[in-house]
Design a protein around this motif. Structure first.
Motif, PDB file in Angstrom:
ATOM      1  N   GLY A 198      -1.506  -2.818  -0.839  1.00  0.00           N
ATOM      2  CA  GLY A 198      -1.887  -3.371  -2.125  1.00  0.00           C
ATOM      3  C   GLY A 198      -3.269  -3.969  -2.112  1.00  0.00           C
ATOM      4  N   ARG A 199      -3.859  -4.040  -3.325  1.00  0.00           N
ATOM      5  CA  ARG A 199      -5.196  -4.597  -3.454  1.00  0.00           C
ATOM      6  C   ARG A 199      -5.292  -5.524  -4.664  1.00  0.00           C
ATOM      7  NH1 ARG A 199      -9.656  -0.044  -2.587  1.00  0.00           N
ATOM      8  NH2 ARG A 199     -10.863  -1.946  -2.496  1.00  0.00           N
ATOM      9  N   SER A 200      -4.165  -5.874  -5.247  1.00  0.00           N
ATOM     10  CA  SER A 200      -4.180  -6.697  -6.456  1.00  0.00           C
ATOM     11  C   SER A 200      -4.654  -8.102  -6.135  1.00  0.00           C
ATOM     12  CB  SER A 200      -2.784  -6.742  -7.068  1.00  0.00           C
ATOM     13  OG  SER A 200      -1.873  -7.343  -6.160  1.00  0.00           O
ATOM     14  N   ALA A 201      -5.063  -8.806  -7.191  1.00  0.00           N
ATOM     15  CA  ALA A 201      -5.547 -10.181  -7.013  1.00  0.00           C
ATOM     16  C   ALA A 201      -4.470 -11.104  -6.443  1.00  0.00           C
ATOM     17  CB  ALA A 201      -6.071 -10.710  -8.353  1.00  0.00           C
ATOM     18  N   ARG A 211      11.371  -3.438  -2.209  1.00  0.00           N
ATOM     19  CA  ARG A 211      12.504  -2.747  -1.599  1.00  0.00           C
ATOM     20  C   ARG A 211      13.165  -1.812  -2.617  1.00  0.00           C
ATOM     21  NH1 ARG A 211      15.541  -6.895  -0.139  1.00  0.00           N
ATOM     22  NH2 ARG A 211      14.547  -7.117   1.899  1.00  0.00           N
ATOM     23  N   GLU A 212      13.288  -2.247  -3.849  1.00  0.00           N
ATOM     24  CA  GLU A 212      13.868  -1.385  -4.880  1.00  0.00           C
ATOM     25  C   GLU A 212      12.969  -0.179  -5.136  1.00  0.00           C
ATOM     26  OE1 GLU A 212      15.540  -1.578  -9.490  1.00  0.00           O
ATOM     27  OE2 GLU A 212      14.262  -3.184  -8.712  1.00  0.00           O
ATOM     28  N   LEU A 213      11.651  -0.410  -5.190  1.00  0.00           N
ATOM     29  CA  LEU A 213      10.721   0.701  -5.390  1.00  0.00           C
ATOM     30  C   LEU A 213      10.850   1.725  -4.264  1.00  0.00           C
ATOM     31  CD1 LEU A 213       8.278   2.062  -6.759  1.00  0.00           C
ATOM     32  CD2 LEU A 213       6.810   0.575  -5.385  1.00  0.00           C
ATOM     33  N   GLU A 214      10.933   1.256  -3.035  1.00  0.00           N
ATOM     34  CA  GLU A 214      11.065   2.173  -1.901  1.00  0.00           C
ATOM     35  C   GLU A 214      12.338   2.995  -2.020  1.00  0.00           C
ATOM     36  OE1 GLU A 214      10.926   2.070   3.006  1.00  0.00           O
ATOM     37  OE2 GLU A 214      11.189   0.217   1.865  1.00  0.00           O
ATOM     38  N   ASP A 240      -0.681  -2.597  -7.982  1.00  0.00           N
ATOM     39  CA  ASP A 240      -0.447  -2.052  -6.644  1.00  0.00           C
ATOM     40  C   ASP A 240       0.555  -0.907  -6.642  1.00  0.00           C
ATOM     41  OD1 ASP A 240      -2.184  -3.823  -5.429  1.00  0.00           O
ATOM     42  OD2 ASP A 240      -0.642  -5.329  -5.052  1.00  0.00           O
ATOM     43  N   LEU A 241       1.190  -0.663  -7.791  1.00  0.00           N
ATOM     44  CA  LEU A 241       2.239   0.363  -7.838  1.00  0.00           C
ATOM     45  C   LEU A 241       1.753   1.754  -7.423  1.00  0.00           C
ATOM     46  CD1 LEU A 241       4.354  -0.664 -10.942  1.00  0.00           C
ATOM     47  CD2 LEU A 241       5.222  -0.213  -8.657  1.00  0.00           C
TER      48      LEU A 241
END
Length: 532
Positions: A215-218, A431-434, A390-391
């Protein structure tokens, strides 16, 4: 010219993959034949020299014409060169004169005796001086499309048989030119892909600057800023965050960037330890200490000696057992179950929880002194819904992992699929995204694109299918384009100043603005902001 000679030239041309080299090989091969004075090749391309073209008055359509791209010959005056491409006939309008007509009709032209067809001769003095007696031109045709014209000027009469063989050779040349164009396009695309690969590798290096944290979000950058200074110490760290945000990855990053990275990182899931086995799990036991203790066993603290102990879900430890943990944290000593020997350990403790420990302390369910011992340096990991930018990186990372694990070719994701991911709030976080991505990879068997439509939770599909209820929009406000550009320029300049001129990296201006470095660079160029 014999068929064998044309065949030899065609075979030589077919082995060349660069367009310019193919064109040069074609005209040089033909010009090398006895008494063939000059060979030239024109290709159909967009019009470009219309203002200075000597045939402008005859041109019916300036959008496209024939460009002289290759020329070779044997002039009688050795000091002259017939390889120039900038002469009088460097452009031919389509349909004009013999070369232009060949391109528009797709039919070859054979002038066996130029002295009998003086109307076709543009430069009679040149023809007489060079002894030109015949002309033959054939269209370069590939799959019904005329690519250009191939022409030869001969010092002897040309036969109908030679003209027919020139037709066959022109077909071979058209195929060779098309293949060379395809090879060059493949090379260009390969170079572009390599550049994109290198850029993506750089992005991944930036995105994975803390181990496996993507990720690279603020919000995530703020976590990185906290990780950097405390990782180099032995201080206890308490990682806070919802379930599934990646607290274990943060703990691993702390360990791997700290002074104990060469020693073990031991993980304990406190929620999974039965109450009666707590002491044995943490401190170990000796043979016969209790029923089932068939041999000596080292506890987690002993295993982590000199390294790091990660206490996951530390808030789940029962209150009556928290004092035993506090003692070893404070004094660095413990005894195995069933043994009177006091052992000393040197362990760095990193704890994590999804509970609100201050509230647990207030309610009397967590020891205050243990809380303060653990939370020397608290770090809160943001939930996925607060860092949706970051998605794309996370999804691509999980797709690659799942495809490799399942032995599938890497699947692609479109912009619409990423929008669907970003519309969902992800209560289960990373974890849900994975899990969703892995399920989509499994359901995409035989497909080229990821089948997220089959893998997303029902609530996500329902929210995507049901459009939001329209509301009365507020009165629009706007600024001029010039004002908008001025504001954007000031904003970019402020970010560059804050980043001390850096564009790349976690502390760079692109990360501060939530942009890709290439996007920021292009905007800087458009707004006239010089690169630092």
């Amino acid at each position: 010219m014999l068929p064998e000679e044309l065949q030899s030239i065609a075979l030589a041309v077919a082995q060349v993959r660069a367009v310019d080299e193919v064109l040069d090989a074609v005209v040089r091969g033909l010009a090398a034949q006895p008494e063939w004075a000059l060979a030239r090749l024109w290709l159909a391309r967009p019009g470009d020299l219309c203002a200075s073209c000597p045939m402008r008055a005859e041109c019916p359509n300036t959008s496209r014409c024939l460009h002289l791209v290759a020329s070779a010959g044997t002039p009688r005056q050795a000091r002259k060169q017939w390889t120039r491409l900038d002469g009088r006939f460097r452009r031919f309008p389509l349909g004009v004169r013999k070369v232009g007509r060949i391109a528009t009709t797709g039919q070859g032209v054979l002038l066996q005796r130029l002295d009998g067809d003086s109307g076709w001769i543009v430069d009679k003095a040149w023809a007489e001086r060079e002894g030109i007696r015949a002309f033959a031109g054939q269209p370069l045709v590939f799959r019904g499309e005329v690519l250009g014209v191939l022409a030869v000027f001969s010092r002897r009469e040309l036969s109908a048989r030679e003209f027919s063989w020139l037709r066959t050779f022109a077909d071979h040349a058209a195929v060779a030119i098309t293949n060379a164009r395809a090879f060059e396009e493949l090379a260009r695309l390969r170079e572009r892909l390599e550049q994109e690969r290198d850029y993506l590798r750089e992005e991944v290096r930036d995105a994975l600057s803390f181990g496996d944290i993507v990720g690279r979000s603020a919000p995530l950058q703020r976590v990185f800023q906290q990780l950097e200074p405390v990782a180099a110490t032995n201080a206890s760290v308490l990682i806070l965050g919802e379930s599934g945000v990646g607290k274990e990855l943060v703990a691993r990053a702390l360990h791997e960037r700290g002074p104990r990275r060469g020693r073990p990182l031991i993980r304990v899931n406190c929620a999974s330890i039965p109450r009666e086995l707590f002491e044995s799990e943490f401190f170990g036991h000796v043979k016969g200490a209790f029923t089932g203790a068939l041999k000596d066993r080292a506890g987690r603290f002993q295993l982590a000696d000199g390294g790091t102990l990660f206490l996951d879900e530390v808030g789940e430890i029962p209150l009556e057992l928290q004092g035993k943990l506090l003692r070893v944290l404070q004094e660095g000593t413990f005894e195995r179950v069933g043994e009177d020997v006091t052992r000393r350990v040197d362990v760095r403790v990193i704890a994590a929880t999804n509970r609100d420990l201050p509230s647990e302390v207030q309610e009397g369910r967590f020891r205050r002194d243990l809380y303060y011992r653990l939370s020397v340096f608290p770090i809160e990991v943001p939930p996925l819904r607060e860092r949706k930018e970051d998605l794309p990186l996370l999804a691509a990372h999980f797709v690659r992992q799942a495809c490799a694990r399942l032995g599938r070719p890497t699947l692609t994701m479109g912009a619409e699929q990423l929008e669907n991911l970003q519309r969902y709030d992800w209560p289960g976080n990373v974890r849900e995204l994975e899990n969703v991505i892995e399920r989509a990879v499994i359901l995409s068997n035989g497909a080229e694109r990821l089948r997220l439509d089959l893998a997303l939770p029902e609530t996500a599909r329902r929210s995507r299918a049901t459009p939001p209820r329209p509301t009365t929009p507020p009165a629009p406000t706007f600024v001029t384009d010039a004002e908008l550009r001025r504001r954007e320029k000031e904003n970019l300049q402020a970010a560059l100043d804050a980043a001390r001129g850096r564009i790349y990296g976690p502390e760079g201006a692109a990360a501060r603005l939530g942009l890709k470095p290439t996007t920021l660079a292009s905007r800087m160029k458009a707004l006239g902001i010089p690169k630092p």
